[in-house]
Enzyme design. Structure first.
Site, short mmCIF file in Angstrom:
data_model
loop_
_atom_site.label_atom_id
_atom_site.label_comp_id
_atom_site.label_asym_id
_atom_site.label_seq_id
_atom_site.Cartn_x
_atom_site.Cartn_y
_atom_site.Cartn_z
N THR A 63 0.83 -1.21 0.00
CA THR A 63 0.00 0.00 0.00
C THR A 63 0.86 1.26 0.00
O THR A 63 0.51 2.27 -0.60
CB THR A 63 -0.94 -0.03 1.23
OG1 THR A 63 -1.81 -1.16 1.07
CG2 THR A 63 -1.74 1.22 1.37
N CYS A 87 -4.72 -2.68 1.37
CA CYS A 87 -5.30 -3.15 2.63
C CYS A 87 -4.20 -3.16 3.68
O CYS A 87 -3.21 -3.89 3.53
CB CYS A 87 -5.88 -4.55 2.44
SG CYS A 87 -6.39 -5.30 3.98
N VAL A 88 -4.34 -2.31 4.68
CA VAL A 88 -3.36 -2.26 5.76
C VAL A 88 -4.05 -2.77 7.03
O VAL A 88 -5.11 -2.26 7.42
CB VAL A 88 -2.84 -0.83 5.99
CG1 VAL A 88 -1.56 -0.88 6.83
CG2 VAL A 88 -2.58 -0.12 4.68
N HIS A 95 4.14 0.30 11.94
CA HIS A 95 4.07 0.33 10.49
C HIS A 95 2.71 0.84 10.00
O HIS A 95 2.63 1.61 9.05
CB HIS A 95 4.27 -1.10 9.93
CG HIS A 95 5.55 -1.25 9.19
ND1 HIS A 95 6.70 -1.72 9.79
CD2 HIS A 95 5.87 -1.00 7.90
CE1 HIS A 95 7.67 -1.75 8.89
NE2 HIS A 95 7.19 -1.31 7.74
N PHE A 120 -8.99 6.69 -3.21
CA PHE A 120 -8.45 5.99 -2.03
C PHE A 120 -9.32 4.77 -1.73
O PHE A 120 -10.28 4.86 -0.96
CB PHE A 120 -8.45 6.99 -0.87
CG PHE A 120 -7.81 6.51 0.41
CD1 PHE A 120 -6.45 6.56 0.57
CD2 PHE A 120 -8.59 6.05 1.46
CE1 PHE A 120 -5.85 6.15 1.77
CE2 PHE A 120 -8.01 5.64 2.66
CZ PHE A 120 -6.64 5.69 2.81
C1 DLZ Z 1 5.68 -3.65 5.68
C2 DLZ Z 1 4.20 -3.72 5.58
C3 DLZ Z 1 3.42 -4.08 6.69
C4 DLZ Z 1 4.01 -4.37 8.03
N1 DLZ Z 1 2.10 -4.19 6.61
C5 DLZ Z 1 1.50 -3.94 5.42
C6 DLZ Z 1 0.08 -4.06 5.29
O1 DLZ Z 1 -0.66 -4.40 6.22
N2 DLZ Z 1 -0.45 -3.76 4.07
C7 DLZ Z 1 0.30 -3.38 2.99
O2 DLZ Z 1 -0.26 -3.12 1.91
N3 DLZ Z 1 1.64 -3.29 3.09
C8 DLZ Z 1 2.25 -3.55 4.25
N4 DLZ Z 1 3.60 -3.47 4.35
C9 DLZ Z 1 4.40 -3.17 3.13
C10 DLZ Z 1 4.48 -1.66 2.79
O3 DLZ Z 1 3.27 -1.19 2.23
C11 DLZ Z 1 5.61 -1.43 1.75
O4 DLZ Z 1 5.41 -2.26 0.64
C12 DLZ Z 1 7.00 -1.70 2.34
O5 DLZ Z 1 7.19 -0.98 3.53
C13 DLZ Z 1 8.10 -1.32 1.31
O6 DLZ Z 1 8.04 0.08 1.00
#
Ligand code: DLZ
Length: 161
Positions: A63, A87-88, A95, A120
């Site tokens: 994301t 999706c985070v 993070h 978004f």
């Molecule tokens: C590193 C990371 C983490 C911990 N969690 C997510 C997440 O829940 N959803 C998502 O889309 N990406 C996550 N990432 C990766 C970061 O978006 C990104 O790809 C890395 O930090 C590299 O820049």
């Protein structure tokens, strides 16, 4: 598990998309969720007249990368709008906060820079269950809503041009 789109919206209120070229960028992280959002966005755009050849679909690792990828796509492929799908999910570290802050501000900046809709469609949830509820579950499909928003914002832009 079958994913059903439960997003309810007034189909008649959605502008026709046949004149537009639309980019969709989806994060690979949490693909179980982002794949469903992506399919929802594609199906909705096609349903509202966007031609298959006018869809540009790309993936990025996470994301966090969505806003820079939207900027690159707008400079190189010239879509009329870009839908950013991610999706985070809250974890044990900070993070979550950094990614959510960066992507929301980043998408806003790219939309203003390019004077075009950059949508978004990013879920920011505490749990995977909450995310799945919004990816074809009981709270609809935020990819569908992102597609509808893109078409409405394109019509808005045209109406004020
Ligand atoms: C590193 C990371 C983490 C911990 N969690 C997510 C997440 O829940 N959803 C998502 O889309 N990406 C996550 N990432 C990766 C970061 O978006 C990104 O790809 C890395 O930090 C590299 O820049």
């Amino acid at each position: 598990m079958k994913k059903t789109n439960l997003s309810s919206y007034d189909h008649a209120s959605v502008p026709d998309g046949s004149a537009y070229r639309i980019g969709i960028i989806a994060a690979e992280w949490n693909a179980e969720v982002t794949d469903v959002l992506l399919q929802g966005a594609i199906d909705t755009l096609l349903e509202h007249g966007v031609k298959e050849e006018n869809l540009i679909v790309r993936r990025v690792p996470g994301t966090f990368e969505l806003s820079s990828a939207a900027d690159i796509m707008l400079d190189s492929q010239y879509p009329d709008a870009v839908i950013c799908i991610g999706c985070v999910i809250q974890g044990e570290t900070r993070h979550f906060e950094f990614i959510c802050q960066a992507v929301s501000q980043g998408i806003t900046n790219v939309a203003i820079k390019h004077e075009c809709p950059v949508i978004f469609s990013v879920l920011t949830t505490d749990t995977m269950e909450q995310a799945l509820d919004r990816a074809g579950g009981k709270h609809g499909n935020k990819g569908v809503e992102g597609a509808v928003t893109a078409l409405k914002m394109l019509a808005f832009k045209e109406s004020v041009a």
